[in-house]
Design a protein around this motif. Structure first.
Motif, short mmCIF file in Angstrom:
data_model
loop_
_atom_site.label_atom_id
_atom_site.label_comp_id
_atom_site.label_asym_id
_atom_site.label_seq_id
_atom_site.Cartn_x
_atom_site.Cartn_y
_atom_site.Cartn_z
N LEU A 12 14.27 -0.25 10.25
CA LEU A 12 15.53 -0.92 10.54
C LEU A 12 16.54 -0.70 9.41
CD1 LEU A 12 14.25 -4.30 12.03
CD2 LEU A 12 15.41 -2.47 13.26
N GLN A 13 16.08 -0.83 8.17
CA GLN A 13 16.97 -0.65 7.03
C GLN A 13 17.48 0.79 6.95
OE1 GLN A 13 14.28 -2.00 3.92
NE2 GLN A 13 15.30 -3.99 3.80
N THR A 14 16.57 1.75 7.18
CA THR A 14 16.95 3.16 7.08
C THR A 14 17.95 3.55 8.15
OG1 THR A 14 14.79 3.71 6.13
CG2 THR A 14 16.06 5.51 7.09
N HIS A 15 17.71 3.14 9.39
CA HIS A 15 18.64 3.48 10.47
C HIS A 15 19.97 2.74 10.32
CE1 HIS A 15 16.29 6.19 12.95
NE2 HIS A 15 15.24 5.42 12.77
N GLN A 16 19.95 1.56 9.71
CA GLN A 16 21.21 0.86 9.46
C GLN A 16 22.06 1.65 8.46
OE1 GLN A 16 22.55 -2.18 10.89
NE2 GLN A 16 24.24 -1.03 9.97
N HIS A 17 21.40 2.19 7.41
CA HIS A 17 22.12 3.02 6.44
C HIS A 17 22.70 4.26 7.12
CE1 HIS A 17 21.27 0.64 2.99
NE2 HIS A 17 19.96 0.86 2.99
N ASN B 97 12.63 -0.23 17.11
CA ASN B 97 11.94 -0.85 15.98
C ASN B 97 12.13 -2.37 15.97
OD1 ASN B 97 10.63 1.10 13.87
ND2 ASN B 97 12.47 2.16 14.60
N ALA B 98 13.28 -2.83 16.44
CA ALA B 98 13.49 -4.27 16.56
C ALA B 98 12.54 -4.86 17.60
CB ALA B 98 14.94 -4.57 16.92
N GLN B 99 12.32 -4.12 18.69
CA GLN B 99 11.39 -4.58 19.73
C GLN B 99 9.95 -4.60 19.21
OE1 GLN B 99 11.93 -2.44 23.43
NE2 GLN B 99 14.15 -2.48 23.23
N VAL B 100 9.60 -3.58 18.40
CA VAL B 100 8.25 -3.54 17.82
C VAL B 100 8.04 -4.75 16.92
CG1 VAL B 100 6.75 -2.32 16.19
CG2 VAL B 100 7.99 -1.05 17.95
#
Length: 257
Positions: free
Chosen positions: A12-17, A239-242
């Motif tokens: 989540l952090q990586t895709h947000q960046h 990833n949020a669903q996971v």
């Protein structure tokens, strides 16, 4: 924190960046001389999986990584397309090199944005008010602007008393390596402390040409950036669903313990 939570959190952090960088790229698709920012991912440490953890077939090798992180995020200094404007003080660099500009604090910054003009004070400035770094032989107020030309080596030529004279020179700059500069905002780059720049006056063989009457377009490919954004948004959502499913499983387990 358990491994499933850790993996989802890192993703989540990586895709947000990455989404932040893509948004910045898309916002500057029409910015003169803008260089897109590329992001690269890398897996975190792998943990070996043994027969004590799960039942494995013979000779099977398995491992579980601890997630993902952004390994690098840097500007891509590829040559952008050139658009013809016909304005003498609109300049692009065909090849290697940056223009030097001075901000309000007199700090030297580098840029590929060559949309310059002469202001009311007789200074050559960018659209952001940064003054162009150059070596003057004749003051700007004495130039014949109708005859003004700029050569591909950065020489400023003007007519003085009916004769062509060199009014000054616009040098180009290069850092010794890409990590010697950092983004300073406003489509400019700050030189790291202690770094000595290479200039086109002392080392012309390292530089491209100054192209008067042209501007360099942004290197952002809008279609590609939008596609990458949709993929990252989808990956973020999965990833949020996971993470949500992991939380529900742990809640169910806690009810029986």
């Amino acid at each position: 924190m358990t491994i499933p939570y850790s993996i989802s959190k890192s993703a989540l952090q990586t895709h947000q960046h990455k989404l932040d960088h893509l948004s910045h790229n898309i916002a500057n698709v029409n910015t003169t001389g803008f260089k897109k920012k590329d992001s690269n991912f890398t897996e975190l440490l792998h943990n070996a999986v043994t027969n004590q953890d799960v039942r494995l077939s013979e000779n099977a090798e398995a491992s579980l990584n601890a997630g993902v992180r952004m390994s690098s995020s840097k500007d891509s200094f590829t040559q952008g397309a050139l658009s013809h404007t016909g304005e003498t003080l609109h300049m692009a660099v065909g090849g290697n090199g940056f223009f030097g500009v001075r901000n309000m604090d007199n700090e030297l910054l580098l840029t590929r944005d060559g949309a310059f003009q002469i202001n009311d004070q007789g200074q050559i400035v960018s659209d952001r008010g940064h003054s162009l770094e150059m070596e003057l032989d004749i003051p700007v107020e004495q130039w014949d602007r109708q005859s003004l030309t700029i050569s591909d080596t950065g020489e400023i030529l003007t007519s003085i008393n009916g004769e062509t004279a060199v009014a000054g020179t616009i040098p180009l700059y290069l850092p010794p390596h890409s990590t010697a500069i950092e983004s300073a905002g406003g489509n400019t780059y700050r030189v790291m402390e202690g770094v000595n720049l290479i200039d086109s006056i002392n080392a012309p063989e390292n530089f491209g040409s100054v192209m008067s009457g042209y501007l360099e377009e942004s290197t952002v490919d809008l279609a590609q950036s939008l596609t990458e954004m949709m993929l990252s948004q989808r990956a973020y959502s999965l990833n949020a669903q996971v993470m949500q499913s992991t939380d529900e499983i742990h809640s169910l387990i806690n009810q029986f313990t």
